[in-house]
Motif scaffolding. Structure first.
Motif, PDB file in Angstrom:
ATOM      1  N   ILE A   1      11.160   8.859  -4.175  1.00  0.00           N
ATOM      2  CA  ILE A   1      12.466   9.096  -3.545  1.00  0.00           C
ATOM      3  C   ILE A   1      13.060   7.759  -3.147  1.00  0.00           C
ATOM      4  N   ASP A   2      14.271   7.495  -3.588  1.00  0.00           N
ATOM      5  CA  ASP A   2      14.866   6.182  -3.374  1.00  0.00           C
ATOM      6  C   ASP A   2      15.048   5.859  -1.891  1.00  0.00           C
ATOM      7  N   GLN A   3      14.852   4.578  -1.605  1.00  0.00           N
ATOM      8  CA  GLN A   3      14.966   4.067  -0.235  1.00  0.00           C
ATOM      9  C   GLN A   3      16.291   4.405   0.439  1.00  0.00           C
ATOM     10  N   SER A   4      17.364   4.496  -0.336  1.00  0.00           N
ATOM     11  CA  SER A   4      18.683   4.724   0.259  1.00  0.00           C
ATOM     12  C   SER A   4      18.726   6.067   0.989  1.00  0.00           C
ATOM     13  N   PHE A   5      17.971   7.060   0.504  1.00  0.00           N
ATOM     14  CA  PHE A   5      17.923   8.354   1.192  1.00  0.00           C
ATOM     15  C   PHE A   5      16.980   8.281   2.386  1.00  0.00           C
ATOM     16  N   VAL A   6      15.821   7.629   2.144  1.00  0.00           N
ATOM     17  CA  VAL A   6      14.790   7.532   3.177  1.00  0.00           C
ATOM     18  C   VAL A   6      15.339   6.813   4.408  1.00  0.00           C
TER      19      VAL A   6
ATOM     20  N   LEU B   1       3.576   8.018   1.354  1.00  0.00           N
ATOM     21  CA  LEU B   1       4.514   7.147   2.040  1.00  0.00           C
ATOM     22  C   LEU B   1       4.264   5.696   1.644  1.00  0.00           C
ATOM     23  N   GLN B   2       5.359   4.942   1.555  1.00  0.00           N
ATOM     24  CA  GLN B   2       5.275   3.518   1.241  1.00  0.00           C
ATOM     25  C   GLN B   2       6.419   2.850   1.988  1.00  0.00           C
ATOM     26  N   GLY B   3       6.146   1.734   2.651  1.00  0.00           N
ATOM     27  CA  GLY B   3       7.221   1.037   3.356  1.00  0.00           C
ATOM     28  C   GLY B   3       6.696   0.092   4.411  1.00  0.00           C
TER      29      GLY B   3
ATOM     30  N   PRO C   1       0.803  -1.228   0.000  1.00  0.00           N
ATOM     31  CA  PRO C   1       0.000   0.000   0.000  1.00  0.00           C
ATOM     32  C   PRO C   1       0.835   1.277   0.000  1.00  0.00           C
ATOM     33  N   GLN C   2       0.255   2.308  -0.584  1.00  0.00           N
ATOM     34  CA  GLN C   2       0.827   3.649  -0.567  1.00  0.00           C
ATOM     35  C   GLN C   2      -0.211   4.533   0.124  1.00  0.00           C
ATOM     36  N   VAL C   3       0.231   5.317   1.099  1.00  0.00           N
ATOM     37  CA  VAL C   3      -0.732   6.147   1.833  1.00  0.00           C
ATOM     38  C   VAL C   3      -0.450   7.634   1.651  1.00  0.00           C
TER      39      VAL C   3
ATOM     40  N   ALA D   1       7.773   8.723  -0.792  1.00  0.00           N
ATOM     41  CA  ALA D   1       8.976   8.196  -0.144  1.00  0.00           C
ATOM     42  C   ALA D   1       8.814   6.698  -0.032  1.00  0.00           C
ATOM     43  N   GLU D   2       9.774   5.927  -0.546  1.00  0.00           N
ATOM     44  CA  GLU D   2       9.673   4.478  -0.425  1.00  0.00           C
ATOM     45  C   GLU D   2      10.665   3.935   0.585  1.00  0.00           C
ATOM     46  N   GLY D   3      10.308   2.828   1.207  1.00  0.00           N
ATOM     47  CA  GLY D   3      11.190   2.230   2.208  1.00  0.00           C
ATOM     48  C   GLY D   3      11.072   2.870   3.581  1.00  0.00           C
ATOM     49  N   VAL D   4       9.898   3.444   3.880  1.00  0.00           N
ATOM     50  CA  VAL D   4       9.673   4.056   5.200  1.00  0.00           C
ATOM     51  C   VAL D   4       9.472   2.942   6.228  1.00  0.00           C
ATOM     52  N   GLU D   5      10.355   2.878   7.198  1.00  0.00           N
ATOM     53  CA  GLU D   5      10.307   1.783   8.179  1.00  0.00           C
ATOM     54  C   GLU D   5      10.041   2.244   9.604  1.00  0.00           C
TER      55      GLU D   5
END
Ligand code: C2E
Ligand code: MG
Ligand code: MG
Ligand code: MG
Length: 280
Positions: free
Chosen positions: A198-203, A252-254, A46-48, A232-236
């Motif tokens: 936005i790539d996960q490596s930055f997030v 947000l996605q992650g 999911p993407q929110v 933003a992907e890879g939000v943990e």
């Protein structure tokens, strides 16, 4: 002596290479069989909406259930599918399945599909996608395609023509893994993107690492100025989520929101009975 040792090492190297070539051949055969036997499945993440936490849609991510090896990661078989040309049929299967499965979700939710650069070598890609929309009945505005820099490095006129045609169908275009390529900024000007991911490596390194935080902030502002959405992907973590949302990022996605889940599970998450969970 040294010469002997060198020869020994070379033989070892050769043996290692043969083993790799053999493994690759086996995997290629398996891949061909897998397509025929339908060993693939789509998971959805999911993407929110970053402000409200409400669901906007989901990204389709392919999974391969190998009869002996178990779950094989796309990172391990997509490159092979690209080299062997099998990505053509596989990519069409992904598009058709994602569109068909998204049809059962509430009508405002979108589905995002990853496209390989190899798929863009086929000038008929837009026609294929138009046919899939027609067959499945999914309106174009509910489909997003995610493309990486690799797609833009090819014949620019052909890629542009395909992207423009997709946009006339109402399909949204996202630039995936933004910030990791060579000249992403010039691509934003030359190609018609609706969204920047936005790539996960930055997030991953926000907000503690000041440089990563600055990059996330800059990409968000860039997106806003260009009239493009940002995801933003890879939000943990909660800390990442609140920092990124505070910067004005749109989506947000992650793993914090959800890991990728099978089709029945995403349909459950998206079902109106689950609305309370969405706004929590
Ligand atoms: P991507 O499109 O950038 O997809 C995001 C990847 O990050 C997914 O890995 C997802 O499971 C993972 N991810 C999401 N949130 C988190 C998080 O919070 N933490 C961490 N550590 N990871 C997270 P996945 O599913 O293994 O896919 C890897 C890549 O394989 C994708 O990267 C995409 O480039 C490619 N791929 C996946 N499905 C397809 C497909 O159907 N077609 C094509 N052409 N490529 C695909
Ligand atoms: Mg993606
Ligand atoms: Mg990505
Ligand atoms: Mg990626």
């Amino acid at each position: 002596g040294a010469k002997e040792e060198g020869r020994g090492r070379y033989r070892l190297f050769e043996a290692g290479m043969n083993a790799r070539i053999q493994a690759r051949r086996t995997l290629e055969l398996d891949l061909r069989r897998a397509i025929a036997r339908q060993e693939f499945e789509l998971y959805y993440q999911p993407q929110v909406d970053a402000r409200t936490g409400a669901y906007d849609g989901a990204e389709a991510l392919i999974r391969w259930h190998h009869p002996q090896r178990g779950l094989v990661s796309p990172a391990d078989f997509i490159p092979l599918a690209e080299e062997t040309g099998l990505i053509g049929v596989l990519g069409e299967w992904v598009l058709r399945t994602a569109c068909a499965e998204a049809l059962s979700w509430p009508k405002h939710l979108t589905v995002a599909v990853n496209l390989s650069p190899v798929q863009f070598r086929d000038a008929r890609l837009a026609v294929t996608i138009r046919n899939i929309l027609a067959e499945t009945g999914l309106p174009g505005f509910r489909l997003e395609v995610e493309i990486t820099e690799g797609s833009l490095l090819q014949d620019e006129q052909r890629t542009l023509a395909i992207l423009r045609e997709l946009r006339t169908l109402g399909i949204r275009i996202s630039m995936d893994d933004f910030g990791t390529g060579y000249s992403s900024l010039s691509y934003l000007r030359r190609f018609p993107f609706d969204k920047i991911k936005i790539d996960q490596s930055f997030v991953r390194q926000t907000p503690d690492d000041k440089d990563s935080a600055a990059i996330v902030r800059a990409i968000t502002m860039l997106g806003a100025s260009l009239g493009m959405k940002t995801t933003a992907e890879g939000v943990e973590t909660d800390a990442q989520s609140s920092f990124i949302a505070g910067e004005g990022c749109d989506q947000l996605q992650g793993y914090l929101i959800s890991r990728p889940v099978p089709a029945d599970k995403i349909a459950m998450l998206f079902s109106p009975e689950n609305r309370i969970a969405q706004t929590a």
